[in-house]
Scaffold this motif. Structure first.
Motif, short mmCIF file in Angstrom:
data_model
loop_
_atom_site.label_atom_id
_atom_site.label_comp_id
_atom_site.label_asym_id
_atom_site.label_seq_id
_atom_site.Cartn_x
_atom_site.Cartn_y
_atom_site.Cartn_z
N HIS A 39 -3.51 0.00 -4.04
CA HIS A 39 -2.14 -0.25 -4.50
C HIS A 39 -1.34 1.03 -4.64
CE1 HIS A 39 0.92 -2.81 -6.34
NE2 HIS A 39 1.14 -1.84 -7.20
N TYR A 40 -1.96 2.07 -5.22
CA TYR A 40 -1.22 3.30 -5.48
C TYR A 40 -1.48 4.38 -4.44
CZ TYR A 40 0.26 1.52 -9.99
OH TYR A 40 0.85 0.78 -10.98
N GLY A 41 -2.34 4.12 -3.49
CA GLY A 41 -2.54 5.08 -2.41
C GLY A 41 -3.25 6.34 -2.83
N ASN B 261 0.86 -1.19 0.00
CA ASN B 261 0.00 0.00 0.00
C ASN B 261 0.89 1.23 0.00
OD1 ASN B 261 -2.02 1.82 0.18
ND2 ASN B 261 -2.71 1.24 2.23
N ALA B 262 1.51 1.48 -1.17
CA ALA B 262 2.51 2.54 -1.24
C ALA B 262 2.22 3.45 -2.41
CB ALA B 262 3.91 1.94 -1.40
N PRO B 263 1.93 4.72 -2.16
CA PRO B 263 1.73 5.65 -3.27
C PRO B 263 3.05 5.93 -3.97
CG PRO B 263 1.74 6.85 -1.20
CD PRO B 263 1.80 5.38 -0.85
N THR B 264 2.97 6.26 -5.25
CA THR B 264 4.18 6.57 -6.01
C THR B 264 4.31 8.06 -6.26
OG1 THR B 264 2.98 6.23 -8.07
CG2 THR B 264 4.14 4.34 -7.14
N ALA B 265 3.41 8.85 -5.70
CA ALA B 265 3.46 10.30 -5.86
C ALA B 265 2.88 10.92 -4.60
CB ALA B 265 2.69 10.74 -7.10
N SER B 266 3.18 12.20 -4.39
CA SER B 266 2.70 12.88 -3.19
C SER B 266 1.22 13.21 -3.29
CB SER B 266 3.50 14.17 -2.96
OG SER B 266 4.87 13.88 -2.81
N ASN B 267 0.77 13.63 -4.48
CA ASN B 267 -0.62 14.04 -4.67
C ASN B 267 -1.18 13.43 -5.96
OD1 ASN B 267 -0.99 16.02 -2.39
ND2 ASN B 267 0.74 17.00 -3.43
#
Length: 763
Positions: free
Chosen positions: A260-262, A226-232
């Motif tokens: 998945h991408y948060g 559960n990790a985003p790949t961008a801040s916003n």
């Protein structure tokens, strides 16, 4: 026979009945005789006059499905339909069209099945033969007209006429309005058995029952990190049609983006609330994404619907690839990476040569190429049953798979499965789904079977510069102490250096040396990074050149604007320095990319004036350090020019040109060195921009090799036209190129034949 008809003409049928009754003494026999006589009358009338009662719906269906009809129909794989509509011929004749009726494919004029349709010249039953009932939109189907006046219709005697068409049919009865049939879930879902009396019109084959279940939330396999790949990050989801599997795609996409991408649910826009959407709904969704606060620093787009070659189906009609491009350009102008999935038949045909001007670092994935159809159906996964499109379902499985249990899935080893890694697992690892006749079974993870959705493809839109150096003249007419470069996105944490220079980009001593003289700050509200050099002790005189360099840890440099300070706010035009945004657009082969350069208008934070640009392209097989990335260093000047040109750059109009790179498989760090110069109109001095753009991130389309055992032979097939088939008797080699081999390649095998291995090799 003549006397018999004379007898009938004298209307003595009742007298005959009466006579028989009196003679036999049994009135029941007289009724039986009358019935037999009536049948004989009908048959004899047919013989004499050539007229007959038209075929019933049941008789027409039986004639079409008869072995001798001349129409090949495998009802274990295909479905046969006929509108259960009375067109004026009464009960038992539903689907019988009057003369003057017309049947057309819905997308009349669209490739690959443009029509024309079929016109009814004699009262005929219309049948729709769906040879791929799980396919999504334009796929091979057949229209059949069965002449109701032909008692034994076949293709041979002209009683049955069949044409190849595209899904779905539109029937316009004589004097009536066009009516669509069999294109969504409500039209084809039936619990009744197939046959002439099926109220939905299913004549033969099978289809879904009403209430076909959607995949329950959380049932798509183990969750990924559960990790985003961008801040916003933001997301845009669009469903173009009412068909049941498209409805299932939207919650699946939603779940993937969140888990998945948060991506927060309040930053995911569902066009028209996730219901079938129009072109206006698409435009409104794009506007909502563009107006997000804080601004999106990465945009995920997932669109799903029917598709034809060059078209994507929405509720108000088919939108062409060019019009879809115009819509998505508004997202592209935000200047942040876009990850797009298009799920439709022939979705590869929607990409234009410019890939919709998406910023470098973007990815476009299509469920098929431009020549294949896609599938969506009820899938069986072990003991679970769910509805959904084939590619998104398989993609979601792979996206959320546990990399530890699936070696090779996490290609870059960062512990996170990204879009491209999931896509390549779907296409390269056999294949996460397979179609079993009319019922479907999904194998997970991987498995055996025939890929039900051939041709998925991934396009890496652009590769950002990892290093950028600018040789800038102070043409403001005043001494300057500060210089700023603004980049899009968060590219902080890099190395910023500056040197005194000359007009030919020969660098000298450092300027603004020391960590306190260089700052790198990120503004999350504007989603911009400012790199600033300051040296109050050594002001830059008017006409003097300074060479600035910046090297962020992960590349991704998209310069927006640059200027000297102190200055006015906004900077005066003579304080601004012309800025060009450049990227590499990969081709199908890594050694033949396209270079793209664009000068932004003031509305998009650029210089806003036409620039006369000189561009020179070089290639390096190895990395070049930041402090050597200048024209005065042999590391750059010693490279052979591959492309040299001059052109005018109008604001916001990209210039693209292809190049061929002398890449070799063993080049450790292949990169493009892009030199571009533009005249500064204030005093005709030049700004020189030198960028290092890596090619290692640019990969050709994945090579797909299929080997089948045919009993006494093997068949080897592949799609790539730029690869050579090679063979070896040992997995470690040596490999022999089969120069003349083309797909499909056959080779006979017999007991005792030495073991052979095959591979594809692309130079």
């Amino acid at each position: 026979m003549k006397n018999f008809f004379s007898f009938l003409d004298q209307r003595r049928l009742f007298s005959c009945e009466h006579l028989l009754s009196r003679t036999c003494g049994f009135r029941g026999y007289s009724r039986l005789f009358a019935a037999i006589l009536a049948i004989c009358f009908s048959l004899c009338l047919t013989t004499v006059t050539g007229q007959a009662q038209p075929l019933t719906r049941a008789q027409a269906a039986a004639a079409l499905l008869a072995p001798g009809s001349g129409v090949s129909i495998d009802v274990t794989n295909a479905s046969v339909w006929s509108p259960f509509v009375d067109y004026g011929f009464g009960s038992g004749s539903e689907g019988l069209l009057p003369v003057g009726s017309v049947v057309n494919p819905h997308e009349l004029g669209w490739l690959p099945y443009p029509g024309p349709g079929m016109s009814v010249s004699s009262p005929s039953y219309f049948f729709w033969i769906d040879d791929f009932p799980g396919a999504q939109f334009q796929h091979p189907v057949r229209f059949a007209l069965v002449d109701a006046s032909n008692l034994a219709p076949t293709v041979a005697n002209g009683g049955i006429v069949v044409t190849d068409q595209g899904w779905w049919p539109v029937v316009t009865a004589a004097g009536g309005s066009p009516v669509e049939f069999f294109h969504n879930f409500d039209d084809i879902a039936t619990a009744d058995p197939p046959g002439p009396g099926n109220p939905k019109g299913l004549i033969a084959g099978s289809t879904l029952s009403p209430g076909g279940g959607l995949r329950p939330a959380g049932s798509n396999g183990p969750d990924g990190p559960n990790a985003p790949t961008a801040s916003n990050p933001c997301g845009l989801l669009l469903r173009g049609d009412t068909r049941f599997d498209f409805a299932a795609d939207i919650p699946q996409f939603m779940q993937d983006l969140m888990n998945h991408y948060g991506v927060s649910s309040n930053r995911i826009v569902k066009a028209n609330g996730g219901n079938p959407a129009s072109s206006g709904d698409l435009a409104a969704g794009i506007t909502a994404i563009c107006n997000m606060t804080p601004p999106c620093d990465k945009i995920y787009v997932r669109i799903t619907s029917h598709g034809s070659k060059g078209g994507f189906s929405l509720t108000d009609g088919t939108i062409s690839s060019s019009n879809l491009c115009n819509q998505f350009k508004k997202l592209a102008d935000k200047g942040v990476p876009i990850c797009l999935i298009i799920n439709s038949c022939y979705s590869g045909s929607l990409l234009d040569p410019h890939n919709w001007n998406f910023p470098a670092g973007s990815v476009i994935m299509t469920s098929t190429d431009s020549n294949h159809i896609g599938y969506g159906w009820n899938w069986i996964e072990g003991t679970n049953k769910f509805t959904g499109s084939a590619y998104p379902s398989a993609y979601s499985h792979c996206l959320n798979a546990n990399p530890t249990n699936n070696p090779g899935l996490d290609k870059n080893g960062d512990g996170f499965v990204d879009d491209v890694e999931a896509h390549r697992w779907v296409t390269n690892v056999q294949p996460c789904y397979a179609r079993q006749d009319i019922t479907n079974e999904m194998y997970y993870p991987a498995g055996s079977g025939t890929n039900a959705n051939p041709g998925p493809q991934v396009v890496t839109v652009g590769t950002d510069p990892t290093k950028i150096n600018l040789n800038v003249c102070n043409g403001s007419g005043q001494p300057k102490t500060d210089f700023h470069i603004i980049f899009k996105g968060n590219v902080s944490g890099g190395t910023a250096l500056a040197w005194q220079s000359d007009a030919q980009d020969h660098i000298g001593p450092q300027w603004a040396g020391g960590a306190t003289n260089r700052t790198v700050t990120y503004d999350p509200t504007r989603n911009e990074t400012m790199v600033c050099w300051m040296d109050g002790s050594a002001p830059v005189a008017s006409g003097q050149y300074i060479h600035f360099g910046y090297f962020p840890p992960n590349g991704g440099l998209r310069p927006l604007r640059q200027y000297w300070t102190p200055t006015t706010n906004p900077p005066a035009i003579n304080d601004r320095v012309p800025t060009r945004e450049s990227s590499v657009v990969p081709g199908t082969n890594a050694s033949t990319p396209t270079i793209r350069i664009i000068s932004r208008s003031e509305a998009f934070d650029g210089w806003g004036q036409t620039q006369l640009a000189f561009v020179l392209v070089r290639y390096t097989p190895t990395n070049i350090p930041l402090d050597r990335l200048n024209l005065g260093d042999p590391a750059v000047s010693g490279l052979t020019p591959l492309f040299v040109t001059n052109f005018f750059l109008d604001p916001d109009v990209p210039i693209e040109f292809p190049v061929t790179l002398p890449m070799q498989p063993n080049d450790p760090e292949p990169s493009v060195v892009l030199e571009s110069r533009s005249a500064w109109e204030v005093n005709q001095t030049q700004t020189i921009q030198v960028e290092l753009i890596p090619m290692s991130l640019v990969s050709a389309a994945p090579l797909m090799l299929h080997i089948e055992n045919l009993g006494g032979a093997i068949r080897v097939t592949w799609d790539a036209t730029d690869a050579t088939l090679e063979v070896a008797t040992d997995l470690t080699g040596s490999w022999t190129a089969l120069i003349t081999a083309t797909s499909p390649y056959f080779e006979t095998i017999s007991p005792g034949t030495p073991m052979k291995f095959f591979r594809l090799h692309r130079m």
